[in-house]
Design a protein around this motif. Structure first.
Motif, PDB file in Angstrom:
ATOM      1  N   LEU A  77       0.869  -1.182   0.203  1.00 47.95           N
ATOM      2  CA  LEU A  77      -0.118  -0.004   0.128  1.00 47.95           C
ATOM      3  C   LEU A  77       0.688   1.422  -0.074  1.00 47.95           C
ATOM      4  O   LEU A  77       0.627   2.257  -0.622  1.00 47.95           O
ATOM      5  CB  LEU A  77      -0.889  -0.039   1.356  1.00 47.95           C
ATOM      6  N   ILE A  78       1.911   1.116   0.638  1.00 46.47           N
ATOM      7  CA  ILE A  78       2.806   2.127   0.817  1.00 46.47           C
ATOM      8  C   ILE A  78       3.535   2.532  -0.540  1.00 46.47           C
ATOM      9  O   ILE A  78       3.720   3.737  -1.032  1.00 46.47           O
ATOM     10  CB  ILE A  78       3.969   2.279   2.052  1.00 46.47           C
ATOM     11  N   ALA A  79       3.887   1.580  -1.228  1.00 46.89           N
ATOM     12  CA  ALA A  79       4.555   1.437  -2.272  1.00 46.89           C
ATOM     13  C   ALA A  79       3.543   2.173  -3.412  1.00 46.89           C
ATOM     14  O   ALA A  79       4.124   2.849  -4.142  1.00 46.89           O
ATOM     15  CB  ALA A  79       5.111   0.231  -2.696  1.00 46.89           C
ATOM     16  N   PHE A  80       2.307   1.644  -3.364  1.00 50.13           N
ATOM     17  CA  PHE A  80       1.263   2.031  -4.412  1.00 50.13           C
ATOM     18  C   PHE A  80       1.117   3.649  -4.146  1.00 50.13           C
ATOM     19  O   PHE A  80       1.211   4.596  -5.311  1.00 50.13           O
ATOM     20  CB  PHE A  80      -0.074   1.499  -4.132  1.00 50.13           C
ATOM     21  N   ALA A  86       2.556   0.202 -12.524  1.00 52.68           N
ATOM     22  CA  ALA A  86       2.537  -0.908 -11.673  1.00 52.68           C
ATOM     23  C   ALA A  86       3.860  -1.755 -11.660  1.00 52.68           C
ATOM     24  O   ALA A  86       4.078  -2.287 -10.416  1.00 52.68           O
ATOM     25  CB  ALA A  86       1.551  -1.949 -12.522  1.00 52.68           C
ATOM     26  N   CYS A  87       4.554  -1.832 -12.270  1.00 54.89           N
ATOM     27  CA  CYS A  87       5.931  -2.404 -12.375  1.00 54.89           C
ATOM     28  C   CYS A  87       6.920  -1.872 -11.352  1.00 54.89           C
ATOM     29  O   CYS A  87       7.478  -2.573 -10.522  1.00 54.89           O
ATOM     30  CB  CYS A  87       6.725  -2.440 -13.671  1.00 54.89           C
ATOM     31  N   PHE A  88       6.770  -0.457 -11.177  1.00 59.50           N
ATOM     32  CA  PHE A  88       7.560   0.292 -10.014  1.00 59.50           C
ATOM     33  C   PHE A  88       6.874  -0.035  -8.679  1.00 59.50           C
ATOM     34  O   PHE A  88       7.752  -0.086  -7.731  1.00 59.50           O
ATOM     35  CB  PHE A  88       7.441   1.741 -10.392  1.00 59.50           C
ATOM     36  N   VAL A  89       5.698  -0.134  -8.742  1.00 61.85           N
ATOM     37  CA  VAL A  89       4.971  -0.553  -7.603  1.00 61.85           C
ATOM     38  C   VAL A  89       5.306  -1.786  -6.852  1.00 61.85           C
ATOM     39  O   VAL A  89       5.669  -2.085  -5.815  1.00 61.85           O
ATOM     40  CB  VAL A  89       3.610  -0.406  -7.420  1.00 61.85           C
ATOM     41  N   LEU A  90       5.456  -2.719  -7.883  1.00 58.47           N
ATOM     42  CA  LEU A  90       5.824  -4.328  -7.501  1.00 58.47           C
ATOM     43  C   LEU A  90       7.481  -4.102  -7.252  1.00 58.47           C
ATOM     44  O   LEU A  90       7.950  -4.888  -6.337  1.00 58.47           O
ATOM     45  CB  LEU A  90       5.750  -5.200  -8.752  1.00 58.47           C
ATOM     46  N   MET A  91       8.234  -3.408  -7.898  1.00 56.30           N
ATOM     47  CA  MET A  91       9.311  -3.219  -7.479  1.00 56.30           C
ATOM     48  C   MET A  91       9.973  -2.746  -6.263  1.00 56.30           C
ATOM     49  O   MET A  91      10.687  -3.409  -5.465  1.00 56.30           O
ATOM     50  CB  MET A  91      10.159  -2.492  -8.376  1.00 56.30           C
ATOM     51  N   PHE A 138      11.735  -4.954  -3.227  1.00 55.96           N
ATOM     52  CA  PHE A 138      12.725  -4.245  -2.529  1.00 55.96           C
ATOM     53  C   PHE A 138      12.555  -4.139  -0.965  1.00 55.96           C
ATOM     54  O   PHE A 138      13.475  -4.197  -0.321  1.00 55.96           O
ATOM     55  CB  PHE A 138      12.912  -2.953  -3.318  1.00 55.96           C
ATOM     56  N   SER A 139      11.525  -3.722  -0.610  1.00 54.66           N
ATOM     57  CA  SER A 139      11.289  -3.741   0.723  1.00 54.66           C
ATOM     58  C   SER A 139      11.348  -5.097   1.459  1.00 54.66           C
ATOM     59  O   SER A 139      11.945  -5.166   2.831  1.00 54.66           O
ATOM     60  CB  SER A 139       9.686  -3.369   1.311  1.00 54.66           C
TER      61      SER A 139
END
Length: 256
Positions: A1-4, A53-58, A62-63
């Motif tokens: 959620l934070i990544a999104f 979406a790719c950056f959110v998943l990345m 990474f976290s």
């Protein structure tokens, strides 16, 4: 959620506005000069929903990698400490096990959850119960093997993300090609701008997805290497610091 939230906020406030400004400027120059060679912009390359979406998943992956990598590094550093605090060249007998158990159980609570204290405690308790050196080695090895399997299973989420990112990129490829085919009639009329933009969506999404996947898989394999290394080093630590010093006959002098 934070990544999104972080990625979407960056896209809404910076990336998509900058990409729209760049595309409008390029379209105006192309209309003014048909011989103008369009330029490329990083904002345009990453502006679409698939790249977002790719950056959110990345960031999500990474976290998880950062959390597990930090834990693995701490466990590796713990191997540099002498947890048993045994005198040099002094054998360890069954009469010494209670002192060793109390010493290991007196460690801070966070350290007791680490693999090395658990392996040592399991080995000492097995020796106290069976007085068999072979059982001690088996106990430590079995615990290390089960820990390795647990660590391997906990990487399943990262593996799924590493598979999902290229898949999202290919979705962008299909969407972009579909849009280009839908606008093919405009290209026949001489307007190729929308066709080229749609093809840009197709290729840019795949490009970003594959680049992220390459970096993610490299970090995943480095994490696996670090985890496997500290599991094997823990087994070697138990063998060197404890198992080799065990004996089954009572000592004449006092214990440890």
């Amino acid at each position: 959620l934070i990544a999104f939230i972080l990625v979407h906020a960056l896209y809404v406030t910076l990336i998509r506005p900058q990409a729209e400004v760049f595309l409008e400027r390029e379209a105006a120059q192309l209309q003014a000069d048909p011989a103008y060679v369009p330029q490329r912009s990083f904002y345009v390359v990453i502006k679409d929903y698939e790249q977002e979406a790719c950056f959110v998943l990345m960031l999500w992956a990474f976290s998880i990698l950062g959390y597990k990598g930090r834990a693995a590094w701490r466990q590796q550093k713990l191997l540099e400490q002498d947890l048993l605090q045994l005198p040099d060249n002094l054998p360890v007998g069954p009469e010494d096990t209670r002192g060793l158990i109390a010493r290991l159980q007196s460690l801070p609570a966070p350290l007791q959850d680490y693999l090395l204290p658990r392996a040592l405690l399991s080995a000492v308790e097995r020796f106290n119960a069976t007085r068999n050196v072979q059982n001690v080695s088996t106990a430590a090895r079995d615990l290390c093997d089960s820990e390795g399997e647990r660590l391997e299973s906990e990487l399943s989420t990262i593996r799924y993300i590493a598979w999902a990112i290229p898949s999202v990129g290919f979705i962008g490829t299909v969407r972009g090609i579909g849009q280009a085919l839908a606008n093919a009639y405009k290209a026949v009329q001489g307007d190729i701008l929308e066709v080229t933009q749609s093809l840009g969506v197709a290729f840019n999404s795949t490009l970003i997805a594959l680049l992220i996947s390459i970096v993610l898989m490299f970090l995943l394999h480095q994490l696996q290497l670090l985890q496997e290394r500290y599991v094997l080093d823990t087994e070697a630590y138990c063998e060197e610091k404890l198992t080799r010093r065990l004996h089954t006959r009572p000592m004449e002098a006092g214990g440890v």
